[in-house]
Design a protein around this motif. Structure first.
Motif, short mmCIF file in Angstrom:
data_model
loop_
_atom_site.label_atom_id
_atom_site.label_comp_id
_atom_site.label_asym_id
_atom_site.label_seq_id
_atom_site.Cartn_x
_atom_site.Cartn_y
_atom_site.Cartn_z
N ALA A 149 -7.90 -3.46 -5.74
CA ALA A 149 -8.95 -2.49 -5.43
C ALA A 149 -10.02 -3.11 -4.54
CB ALA A 149 -9.56 -1.95 -6.71
N ARG A 150 -10.37 -4.37 -4.81
CA ARG A 150 -11.37 -5.06 -3.98
C ARG A 150 -10.88 -5.27 -2.56
NH1 ARG A 150 -12.54 -8.02 -8.74
NH2 ARG A 150 -11.03 -9.62 -8.19
N HIS A 151 -9.55 -5.34 -2.39
CA HIS A 151 -8.98 -5.51 -1.06
C HIS A 151 -8.65 -4.17 -0.40
CE1 HIS A 151 -8.54 -9.71 -2.32
NE2 HIS A 151 -8.46 -9.99 -1.05
N GLY A 152 -9.13 -3.10 -0.97
CA GLY A 152 -9.03 -1.80 -0.31
C GLY A 152 -7.81 -0.98 -0.61
N LEU A 153 -6.96 -1.39 -1.54
CA LEU A 153 -5.78 -0.58 -1.84
C LEU A 153 -6.17 0.60 -2.72
CD1 LEU A 153 -4.39 -3.33 -0.97
CD2 LEU A 153 -2.49 -2.56 -2.40
N LYS A 154 -5.64 1.76 -2.39
CA LYS A 154 -5.86 2.95 -3.19
C LYS A 154 -4.77 3.05 -4.24
CE LYS A 154 -8.13 5.48 0.57
NZ LYS A 154 -8.10 6.70 1.42
N LEU A 155 -5.18 3.03 -5.49
CA LEU A 155 -4.22 2.97 -6.59
C LEU A 155 -4.20 4.29 -7.35
CD1 LEU A 155 -5.23 -0.53 -7.98
CD2 LEU A 155 -3.39 -0.01 -6.38
N PRO A 156 -3.01 4.70 -7.83
CA PRO A 156 -2.94 5.87 -8.70
C PRO A 156 -3.40 5.51 -10.10
CG PRO A 156 -0.79 4.89 -8.52
CD PRO A 156 -1.71 4.11 -7.60
N ARG A 157 -3.24 6.42 -11.04
CA ARG A 157 -3.55 6.11 -12.43
C ARG A 157 -2.81 4.85 -12.83
NH1 ARG A 157 -1.78 11.20 -12.55
NH2 ARG A 157 0.07 10.62 -13.73
N ALA A 158 -3.47 4.02 -13.59
CA ALA A 158 -2.85 2.74 -13.95
C ALA A 158 -3.02 2.46 -15.43
CB ALA A 158 -3.47 1.62 -13.12
N ALA A 159 -2.05 1.81 -15.99
CA ALA A 159 -2.12 1.44 -17.40
C ALA A 159 -1.74 -0.03 -17.54
CB ALA A 159 -1.17 2.30 -18.22
N PRO A 210 0.81 -1.22 0.00
CA PRO A 210 0.00 0.00 0.00
C PRO A 210 0.85 1.27 0.00
CG PRO A 210 -0.89 -1.60 1.55
CD PRO A 210 0.45 -2.13 1.12
N LEU A 211 1.99 1.24 0.69
CA LEU A 211 2.87 2.41 0.70
C LEU A 211 3.48 2.65 -0.68
CD1 LEU A 211 4.76 1.88 4.10
CD2 LEU A 211 2.73 3.27 3.65
N TYR A 212 3.92 1.59 -1.33
CA TYR A 212 4.47 1.73 -2.68
C TYR A 212 3.41 2.26 -3.65
CZ TYR A 212 8.28 -1.23 -0.93
OH TYR A 212 9.33 -1.75 -0.21
N CYS A 213 2.18 1.80 -3.50
CA CYS A 213 1.11 2.26 -4.38
C CYS A 213 0.82 3.75 -4.18
CB CYS A 213 -0.17 1.45 -4.13
SG CYS A 213 -0.11 -0.26 -4.71
N ARG A 214 0.83 4.19 -2.93
CA ARG A 214 0.61 5.61 -2.67
C ARG A 214 1.77 6.46 -3.15
NH1 ARG A 214 -2.08 3.81 2.22
NH2 ARG A 214 -0.18 4.05 3.45
N LYS A 215 2.98 5.92 -3.08
CA LYS A 215 4.16 6.67 -3.51
C LYS A 215 4.24 6.80 -5.02
CE LYS A 215 8.19 8.66 -3.27
NZ LYS A 215 8.32 10.06 -2.79
N ALA A 216 3.74 5.81 -5.75
CA ALA A 216 3.90 5.78 -7.20
C ALA A 216 3.13 6.90 -7.89
CB ALA A 216 3.44 4.43 -7.75
N ARG A 217 3.77 7.52 -8.86
CA ARG A 217 3.06 8.48 -9.70
C ARG A 217 2.07 7.76 -10.61
NH1 ARG A 217 4.63 13.63 -11.23
NH2 ARG A 217 5.56 13.62 -9.14
N ALA A 218 2.42 6.56 -11.02
CA ALA A 218 1.53 5.71 -11.81
C ALA A 218 1.96 4.27 -11.64
CB ALA A 218 1.55 6.09 -13.29
N ILE A 219 1.04 3.35 -11.87
CA ILE A 219 1.33 1.92 -11.81
C ILE A 219 1.05 1.33 -13.19
CG2 ILE A 219 0.61 -0.30 -10.86
CD1 ILE A 219 -0.06 1.10 -8.28
N LEU A 220 1.98 0.52 -13.65
CA LEU A 220 1.77 -0.25 -14.87
C LEU A 220 1.50 -1.68 -14.44
CD1 LEU A 220 4.80 1.09 -16.94
CD2 LEU A 220 2.50 2.05 -16.76
N ALA A 221 0.41 -2.27 -14.91
CA ALA A 221 0.06 -3.63 -14.51
C ALA A 221 0.06 -4.54 -15.71
CB ALA A 221 -1.31 -3.65 -13.83
N ILE A 222 0.55 -5.76 -15.53
CA ILE A 222 0.53 -6.69 -16.66
C ILE A 222 -0.87 -7.23 -16.89
CG2 ILE A 222 2.95 -7.31 -16.36
CD1 ILE A 222 2.02 -9.93 -15.09
N LEU A 223 -1.76 -7.08 -15.90
CA LEU A 223 -3.13 -7.57 -16.03
C LEU A 223 -4.09 -6.63 -15.32
CD1 LEU A 223 -2.46 -11.30 -15.13
CD2 LEU A 223 -3.04 -10.45 -17.40
N GLN A 224 -5.22 -6.35 -15.95
CA GLN A 224 -6.26 -5.57 -15.30
C GLN A 224 -6.80 -6.33 -14.09
OE1 GLN A 224 -7.35 -2.42 -16.02
NE2 GLN A 224 -8.54 -2.61 -14.13
N ALA A 225 -6.80 -7.67 -14.18
CA ALA A 225 -7.32 -8.47 -13.07
C ALA A 225 -6.54 -8.22 -11.79
CB ALA A 225 -7.26 -9.96 -13.43
#
Length: 235
Positions: A153-163, A132-147
């Motif tokens: 997100a279902r587990h409550g993590l707040k995510l920045p813009r993601a691609a 969660p700390l890394y997610c808050r620190k990131a300007r953006a997250i790149l994910a290999i899967l939308q899943a």
């Protein structure tokens, strides 16, 4: 204006596993496609230096330490400031928490939250405390899967813009997690918890040459959407 400088947290390059292979192929194509940028790749040892020998827009910087936390949180930020890095990029999920340089990382999986029993207890504690700390620190997250993003997100993590970054054989795949996203309509989707679904799919595919040919053609077409140049270009 001079070329932008991208610092890459590259200790993953020393790993002799799938993640290490992923990082090597991704970075190799990325620095080639983005020839106008200067890349500084921070390594944990000199072992991976040869991967970028002769690449004009790449320089390597070895930050040797046995402690990964010190490497990521202390040595990388210091070197980034000294070398004028404009953006930090990590092919794996971590970033320096006390660093003014904006950072982006790639989220490989959400399995620690979905299947925590696959990991030792100390690994689960680390992930749930730090991710969660890394997610808050990131300007953006790149994910290999939308899943993976949906799971977090279902587990409550707040995510920045993601691609989202990124078979000649008939494929039968589960209709859970990444299966539908990767296979699309090119594969036979089944419920992995129902043996009768797998049995029925196997009977259908093995019993029809026309169906196998159709699935083979669709699978090859689908696979053209996935490749190292495409992945690097989207990153």
């Amino acid at each position: 204006m001079g070329a932008r400088t991208i610092g890459v947290m590259g200790r993953l390059l020393d790993q002799a596993d799938g993640l290490g292979l992923y990082a090597r192929y991704l970075l190799g194509h990325l620095v080639s496609l983005d020839a106008g940028s200067r890349y500084v790749i921070f390594l944990a040892s000199p072992a991976a230096r040869g991967l970028f020998a002769g690449v004009r827009n790449v320089e390597t910087c070895v930050l040797a330490t046995r402690n990964r936390l010190i490497g990521d949180q202390v040595l990388v930020p210091r070197a980034a400031r000294r070398l004028g890095v404009d953006l930090l990029f990590n092919p794996k999920f971590s970033l320096p928490l006390f660093c003014r340089v904006p950072g982006v990382f790639i989220l490989q999986s959400s399995d620690w939250y979905v299947n925590p029993g696959n990991y030792p207890w100390w690994d689960n504690i680390y992930i749930r405390a730090m991710l969660p700390l890394y997610c808050r620190k990131a300007r953006a997250i790149l994910a290999i899967l939308q899943a993976a993003l949906d799971d977090l997100a279902r587990h409550g993590l707040k995510l920045p813009r993601a691609a989202i970054t990124h078979a000649g054989c008939p494929a039968i795949v589960p209709n859970t997690c990444a299966g539908p996203e990767v296979a699309g309509s090119a594969a036979r989707l089944i419920d992995p918890h129902r043996e009768e679904d797998l049995t029925q799919a196997l009977l259908e595919v093995t019993g029809s040459q026309a169906l196998r040919q159709q699935m083979r053609t669709a699978g090859l077409e689908r696979s053209r959407r996935f490749g190292w140049p495409q992945a690097a270009r989207r990153v």
